[in-house]
Design an enzyme around this catalytic site. Structure first.
Site, PDB file in Angstrom:
ATOM      1  N   GLU A 142      -0.232  11.222  31.223  1.00  0.00           N
ATOM      2  CA  GLU A 142      -1.250  10.685  32.124  1.00  0.00           C
ATOM      3  C   GLU A 142      -1.663   9.330  31.564  1.00  0.00           C
ATOM      4  O   GLU A 142      -2.033   9.228  30.393  1.00  0.00           O
ATOM      5  CB  GLU A 142      -2.477  11.598  32.180  1.00  0.00           C
ATOM      6  CG  GLU A 142      -2.228  12.928  32.853  1.00  0.00           C
ATOM      7  CD  GLU A 142      -3.443  13.845  32.818  1.00  0.00           C
ATOM      8  OE1 GLU A 142      -3.321  14.975  33.320  1.00  0.00           O
ATOM      9  OE2 GLU A 142      -4.500  13.448  32.283  1.00  0.00           O
ATOM     10  N   ASP A 178     -16.016  10.324  32.706  1.00  0.00           N
ATOM     11  CA  ASP A 178     -15.485  10.285  31.347  1.00  0.00           C
ATOM     12  C   ASP A 178     -16.588  10.197  30.304  1.00  0.00           C
ATOM     13  O   ASP A 178     -17.627   9.587  30.531  1.00  0.00           O
ATOM     14  CB  ASP A 178     -14.529   9.093  31.195  1.00  0.00           C
ATOM     15  CG  ASP A 178     -13.266   9.293  32.006  1.00  0.00           C
ATOM     16  OD1 ASP A 178     -12.579  10.291  31.737  1.00  0.00           O
ATOM     17  OD2 ASP A 178     -12.990   8.495  32.915  1.00  0.00           O
TER      18      ASP A 178
END
Length: 268
Positions: free
Chosen positions: A49, A60
């Site tokens: 990824e 995040d």
């Protein structure tokens, strides 16, 4: 079959889970990031990824937020990220690569242009964390029409009624975020992971990858016994942040990838 389907089918034959590694494009700089990317398959990554840096990565945690800042400060753009994939693909045709990020940069780049270029440079799939299934026509459907997999995130708060909606149109694999919160948060218990995998399997035949909070080979091995994929990101990115220089960052990330791969491969 897509590269993702081929890889997961091959690993099923080998009776093991995939190690899925996440790094941010352009972190700590373009050249080092490309070196990491090129080194990951040999270090044991089965699927990669690659994060598309964004100024407001709301899903995040601190580690990946800082990685985004380092990459953007170094001049990383979506065009440069696609160029990085092109350079990676010049020497690596088998390892699936998925771009992960937020819709805003894609929207600004132009959805049609982005999909066409992503396909052309050798991207296999997309994870767009802030685009719910209600907006499938914005990106999911055109991406899949072009032959890109569209990977959905599910969480502990995705209920049984919501799951079919989330999974509709999913392809490649399902990414189960084992902790509700931001990336890099504390890991879920293995009992919770086992229950979650069983619940997801009732709704989909797609491979299930588990992420968020996996930091060691031992933990990766434990999750690999339960799921089809083990996703590790923040632990790798922490190695970049703590390295004394960029050359050390490359070495440290690939070394940790090797340790994680050994854990995953010896899990069953």
């Amino acid at each position: 079959m897509s590269r993702l389907q081929t890889r997961f089918a091959q690993l099923k034959q080998e009776n093991r889970a995939a190690l899925v590694t996440f790094v941010t494009a352009g972190d700590p700089d373009y050249a080092s990031s490309l070196e990491i990317l090129k080194g990951l398959p040999a270090a044991g990554a089965d699927v990669i990824e690659l994060g598309m840096p964004f100024t407001d990565p709301m899903a995040d945690g601190p580690a990946i937020q800082l990685a985004n800042i380092r990459a953007l400060d170094g001049g990383q753009t979506l065009a440069r990220t696609l160029q990085m994939v092109r350079e990676f693909r010049s020497g690596e045709s088998e390892t699936p690569l998925v771009l992960m990020g937020y819709f805003n940069p894609i929207h600004h780049y132009g959805v049609e242009r982005f999909i066409a270029e992503a396909k052309e440079v050798g991207v296999d799939g997309l994870i767009v964390v802030d685009l719910p299934p209600e907006h499938n026509e914005d990106l999911c459907h055109p991406a899949q029409a072009a032959g890109l997999d569209f990977i959905r995130l599910t969480t502990p708060t995705t209920g049984d009624q919501r799951l079919p909606t989330v999974l509709e149109g999913s392809s490649g694999f399902v990414y189960y975020v084992s902790v509700a919160g931001v990336t890099g948060a504390n890991a879920a218990t293995l009992e919770h992971v086992e229950e979650a995998v069983a619940r997801l399997r009732r709704h989909t035949d797609l491979p299930i990858g588990i992420g968020f909070g996996i930091r060691s080979a031992e933990h990766a091995a434990a999750v690999a016994r339960l799921a089809d994929g083990v996703v590790v990101g923040s632990a790798l990115i922490d190695r970049i942040a703590k390295a004394r220089d960029n050359a050390q960052a490359v070495k440290d990330v690939l070394a940790l990838c090797g340790e994680l791969a050994e854990g995953v491969r010896n899990a069953r």
